[in-house]
Design an enzyme around this catalytic site. Structure first.
Site, short mmCIF file in Angstrom:
data_model
loop_
_atom_site.label_atom_id
_atom_site.label_comp_id
_atom_site.label_asym_id
_atom_site.label_seq_id
_atom_site.Cartn_x
_atom_site.Cartn_y
_atom_site.Cartn_z
N LEU A 9 0.85 -1.19 0.00
CA LEU A 9 0.00 0.00 0.00
C LEU A 9 0.89 1.25 0.00
O LEU A 9 1.66 1.46 0.93
CB LEU A 9 -0.92 0.00 1.22
CG LEU A 9 -2.23 -0.80 1.10
CD1 LEU A 9 -1.97 -2.26 0.77
CD2 LEU A 9 -3.06 -0.69 2.37
N LYS A 23 5.00 10.42 0.30
CA LYS A 23 5.63 9.99 1.55
C LYS A 23 6.55 8.79 1.35
O LYS A 23 7.66 8.76 1.89
CB LYS A 23 4.57 9.66 2.59
CG LYS A 23 5.14 9.15 3.90
CD LYS A 23 4.10 9.03 4.99
CE LYS A 23 3.07 7.99 4.69
NZ LYS A 23 2.18 7.75 5.85
N HIS A 361 49.42 17.44 -5.58
CA HIS A 361 48.85 18.73 -5.18
C HIS A 361 48.10 19.41 -6.31
O HIS A 361 48.62 19.56 -7.41
CB HIS A 361 49.95 19.73 -4.74
CG HIS A 361 51.02 19.14 -3.90
ND1 HIS A 361 50.86 18.86 -2.57
CD2 HIS A 361 52.29 18.76 -4.21
CE1 HIS A 361 51.98 18.34 -2.09
NE2 HIS A 361 52.86 18.27 -3.07
#
Length: 453
Positions: A9, A23, A361
């Site tokens: 569901l 939701k 670097h």
């Protein structure tokens, strides 16, 4: 009866989430809640997974496009029974039907297997849980061990209110029985909705047994209605993941400050500092150290690798004894061979770095192949894009590239070559050549700096 299908569901809006996102698409551990439930259904080897959807239909289909589900539309949300009625035409008589919820994401395969195994013939197995404070939940009424009814809080008498066993809504029965009961449901209640709890009474009317199986872990059956509940489930899930890893031998500087949003496999003596995030599928070898604040996604890390703080590694492969970071970024397609060093503020993308080579670097190496034992100086850039197309840079073995150099692709630098600092290289370089394009240095004696007027 071995055949099994699942109904999930997932049609609700989730008003209390205060979100435009449905939701069930809000995430636990980086994955939508409903996807957790679908994955659990897959583990049960469900013949069909019926997904009841309504609010946010387009978003649901977009996020779950690759999932093997039967999409069942519920145009109006008129209760759990109404949702099951939409799926009922797909039920086969001789299969078990398990009813799950898209906002109850942590239900486990083991709990559901236990529930299914307890289902009586033609009856119902109902998942329940004991709560210290059951206020607001439907109480499970038993007689001689059989469940006779689910009584909602507002309808319970004083004795029933003392009951601490409550309904989770998760249940299993056979397809034929569910279809029969669903056809008999009515909405004669204050809300005008159809409730699956009424099925319990209908089964009893038919003289069929309803058994309750208690969940061992309350959090497995916790639903999500607001963001506080979502956060609580997230923390619970992460604690469970960390516990498994700790018991398997992984060391955490602080187990509460680690997030696993996928799958982690590991060797021995792995150490993980604080605020590390693991996403997708990550494989760690033996003696791997991951510094604070690192993010690893879909990558393979070999043995004896040190990843210093705040490095990001995605879709990359790292060989034995490599050192990475701090503040390094390995993008998709980066491959570091053994004994390589990639230092601070270096970005590697779709490039292979050979054995023993160093990019220490402030450099960008993209669409490139770097040979063995090369030294790439600070600020070196492979210029791989002309505004329309990407081009490749090939660097042989034992090449030295001086600081602040630009390598304009397509370009090949042969083994043993040296590129002087500040050089822009636009043509191929042969073996053992020195290339330098630096402007000659000028000295002006007794120079007077400009003064403000």
């Amino acid at each position: 009866m071995n055949k099994l299908s699942v109904v999930i569901l997932a049609a609700g809006k989730g008003t209390r989430m205060y979100s435009d996102l449905p939701k069930v698409l809000h995430k636990i551990a980086g994955k939508p809640m409903v996807k957790h439930v679908i994955d659990t259904a897959k583990k049960l080897s469900a013949a069909q997974i019926h997904l009841i959807y309504g609010h946010g239909a387009d978003l649901l289909k977009q996020h779950l496009a690759d999932e093997p589900v039967n999409w069942v539309f519920q145009s109006e949300q008129l209760g759990t029974g109404h949702a099951m009625q939409q799926a009922a035409p797909f039920f086969q008589d001789d299969e078990n039907i398990v009813m799950l919820y898209g906002d109850v994401p942590l239900i486990s395969k083991e709990t559901l297997e236990c529930l299914i195994s307890q289902k009586p013939e033609n009856g119902i197995a109902l998942l329940t849980v004991n709560l210290d404070n059951p206020t607001g939940y439907g109480r499970v009424i038993r007689e001689n061990g059989t469940v006779t009814a689910i009584v909602e809080q507002k309808d319970a008498n004083p004795e029933q209110l003392k009951i601490t066993e409550v309904n989770t809504g998760v249940m299993v029965s056979d397809g034929a029985s569910f279809r029969k009961w669903l056809a008999r449901l009515d909405n004669n209640n204050a809300q005008g909705e159809y409730y699956m709890t009424d099925v319990i009474g209908l089964a009893n009317q038919d003289g069929l047994k309803v058994v309750a199986v208690q969940a061992k872990d309350l959090m497995e059956v916790e639903g999500v209605n607001n963001r506080l509940q979502l956060a609580n489930l997230e923390r619970h899930f992460q604690r469970k993941q960390v516990e498994k890893l700790l018991l398997a031998g992984v060391t955490f500087a602080d187990p509460a400050r680690f997030d696993l949003r996928g799958e982690l496999t590991h060797g021995k003596d792995v150490e993980i500092d604080i605020n590390v995030i693991i996403e997708g599928t990550v494989r760690l070898g033996n003696n791997v150290f991951i510094g604070a604040g690192c993010v690893l996604k879909n990558c393979t890390i070999a043995d004896n690798v040190e990843i210093k703080p705040y490095s990001v590694i995605e879709d990359a492969i790292v060989g034995n004894n490599a050192k990475i970071g701090p503040f390094s970024r390995l993008r998709p397609g980066a491959e570091l061979s053994e004994n390589t060093h990639v230092g601070n503020f270096v970005e590697i993308k779709k490039a292979q770095i050979g054995k023993g080579s160093k990019v220490n670097h402030l450099s960008y190496i993209g669409d490139a192949e770097v040979g063995h034992h090369c030294n790439i100086g600070a600020g070196v850039i492979t210029c791989n894009y002309d505004g329309a197309n990407k081009f490749k840079t090939l660097i042989g073995d034992n090449v030295f590239v001086g600081s602040d150099s630009q390598l304009v692709a397509p370009l090949t630098i042969a083994s043993g070559a040296t590129i002087g600092a500040g050089t822009t290289v636009t043509k191929d370089v042969q073996e053992n050549e020195l290339v330098i394009t630096r402007v000659p240095q000028r000295h002006i004696s007794n120079w007077q700096r400009p003064k403000r007027k």
